[in-house]
Write a protein that holds these residues in place. Structure first.
Motif, short mmCIF file in Angstrom:
data_model
loop_
_atom_site.label_atom_id
_atom_site.label_comp_id
_atom_site.label_asym_id
_atom_site.label_seq_id
_atom_site.Cartn_x
_atom_site.Cartn_y
_atom_site.Cartn_z
N LEU A 12 29.07 38.04 39.95
CA LEU A 12 29.25 38.30 41.38
C LEU A 12 30.05 39.59 41.56
O LEU A 12 31.27 39.54 41.80
N PRO A 13 29.43 40.75 41.43
CA PRO A 13 30.18 42.01 41.43
C PRO A 13 30.92 42.28 42.73
O PRO A 13 31.88 43.04 42.75
N TRP A 14 30.49 41.63 43.83
CA TRP A 14 31.14 41.87 45.12
C TRP A 14 32.36 41.00 45.34
O TRP A 14 33.12 41.21 46.29
N PRO A 59 41.15 54.18 41.60
CA PRO A 59 40.15 53.76 40.60
C PRO A 59 39.54 52.40 40.91
O PRO A 59 38.33 52.19 40.71
N ALA A 60 40.36 51.46 41.38
CA ALA A 60 39.82 50.14 41.72
C ALA A 60 38.95 50.21 42.97
O ALA A 60 37.90 49.56 43.05
N VAL A 61 39.37 51.01 43.97
CA VAL A 61 38.61 51.13 45.22
C VAL A 61 37.22 51.69 44.96
O VAL A 61 36.23 51.26 45.57
N THR A 62 37.14 52.66 44.08
CA THR A 62 35.84 53.28 43.78
C THR A 62 35.13 52.61 42.61
O THR A 62 34.01 52.99 42.27
N ALA A 66 34.48 48.28 44.71
CA ALA A 66 33.54 48.98 45.57
C ALA A 66 32.42 48.10 46.12
O ALA A 66 32.10 48.17 47.32
N PRO A 67 31.76 47.23 45.30
CA PRO A 67 30.68 46.41 45.87
C PRO A 67 31.15 45.49 46.99
O PRO A 67 30.48 45.35 48.02
N ALA A 303 37.64 54.01 52.75
CA ALA A 303 36.81 55.19 52.48
C ALA A 303 37.38 56.46 53.10
O ALA A 303 36.88 57.56 52.84
N VAL A 304 38.42 56.33 53.93
CA VAL A 304 39.03 57.50 54.55
C VAL A 304 39.85 58.27 53.52
O VAL A 304 40.62 57.68 52.76
#
Length: 340
Positions: A12-14, A59-62, A66-67, A303-304
């Motif tokens: 479950l990548p999201w 790094p975690a956000v991207t 991210a999913p 994302a800002v």
């Protein structure tokens, strides 16, 4: 048939990003509980923006998050917009009177066209003029998310309008009450002005409640009348986007003429109008809608990139501030016309 190692490790990548969004929504609720003047959804966006700037979190956000952040910003946003329709009763809107309804619709249309024109004049890229116009003229970051579901902008194109509408809506909470008595408005007129001129529903509540319950009631109904304009404006954008796809590549997949979540929003409005729902249902739907939008707006906020916004986004900032002044002026004019 055996699964790949990657599939086993992350079925479950999201999920990680979704959990973080839920925790962020809870944190935003805590901020709102401690400081009621801060709307919950505004707190969620600001929290997302702050997290997006932290070098340790990037790094975690991207990466692993991210999913889930993307799922929240897009799919949960659409579900939240559908549930937003359960706040709207056509009977309440009709109670405003035809003059107030027509002037409110005029404010939305003129401010939308004016903001879009300013954005184009200043050379904003991609879908930014459309997204800023939608957010400022209708219902803030929620409207930006709804329009993003149709035009499919890049993440940074949607993130900048969200940051701007959050900034200007927060300014309104502090600036408009300072002008209340100077403009000679009574409490109900002030509520009308707030409902017609402030962006997000939470920001409207935070601003209008200063003038009392009567002002707040008028502000919410006027604001929800603006929210109702979300459906036709997004539907028109969908038709234009569909035509653009056909002209650019006849074989490409065409967007729906009326997006499913917009149809769901309209159905929810009709249900609230004609079906006597018990308070437990409406209160539960309102709570769920708030949670989903808080999670979605946190995802959008991450994302800002403020460094990019400060370095290259002065045109977007000028567009947002000009739109804020335009809508406040138009809304004030609508109040005076309705009172005449």
């Amino acid at each position: 048939m055996t699964s790949s190692p990657a599939a086993v490790r992350r079925p479950l990548p999201w999920l990680p990003g979704l959990i973080v969004c839920a925790l962020a929504a809870a944190a935003a609720w805590g901020v709102h509980w401690l400081a009621p003047a801060v709307p919950l959804l505004t707190a969620a966006v600001v929290l997302g923006i702050v997290v997006g700037q932290l070098p340790a979190a990037r790094p975690a956000v991207t990466g692993v998050l991210a999913p889930g952040l993307s799922l929240s910003a897009k799919r949960l946003m659409r579900i939240g917009v559908v549930l937003l329709g359960l706040k709207l009763s056509l009977g309440d809107i009709a109670g405003l009177g035809w003059v107030a309804i027509l002037t409110t619709v005029a404010v939305v249309l003129v401010s939308f066209a004016g903001t879009f024109w300013i954005g184009r004049l200043l050379g904003l890229p991609g879908h930014q003029p459309l997204l800023i116009a939608t957010g400022f003229s209708i219902c803030g970051a929620s409207a930006i998310g709804a329009m993003s579901g149709v035009v499919k902008p890049k993440d940074e194109e949607a993130a900048t309008p969200v940051a701007l509408v959050t900034l200007c809506g927060t300014l309104a909470i502090f600036v408009l009450p300072l002008l209340w008595h100077q403009l000679g408005l009574d409490a109900q007129q002030f509520g009308h002005w707030v409902g017609a001129g402030v962006h997000d529903v939470g920001q409207v509540v935070a601003t209008a409640q200063i003038a009392g319950a009567a002002a707040l009631a008028v502000a919410v109904v006027v604001k929800l009348t603006r929210v109702l304009m979300l459906a036709p404006i997004v539907a028109v954008a969908a038709v234009v986007e569909r035509r653009r796809h056909v002209e650019g590549d006849p074989a490409a997949k065409r967007p729906a003429i009326v997006p499913l979540f917009v149809a769901g929003f309209l159905v929810a409005v009709l249900v609230r109008t004609f079906v006597p729902l018990p308070p437990a249902v409406t209160d539960g739907a309102d709570t769920l809608q708030t949670v989903l939008l808080a999670m979605a707006l946190f995802g959008l906020g991450t994302a800002v990139r403020l460094r990019t916004l400060v370095g290259t986004g002065w045109r977007a900032l000028v567009t947002g501030l000009a739109s804020w002044v335009l809508i406040a002026a138009l809304a004030l004019g609508a109040v005076w016309v309705s009172a005449a």
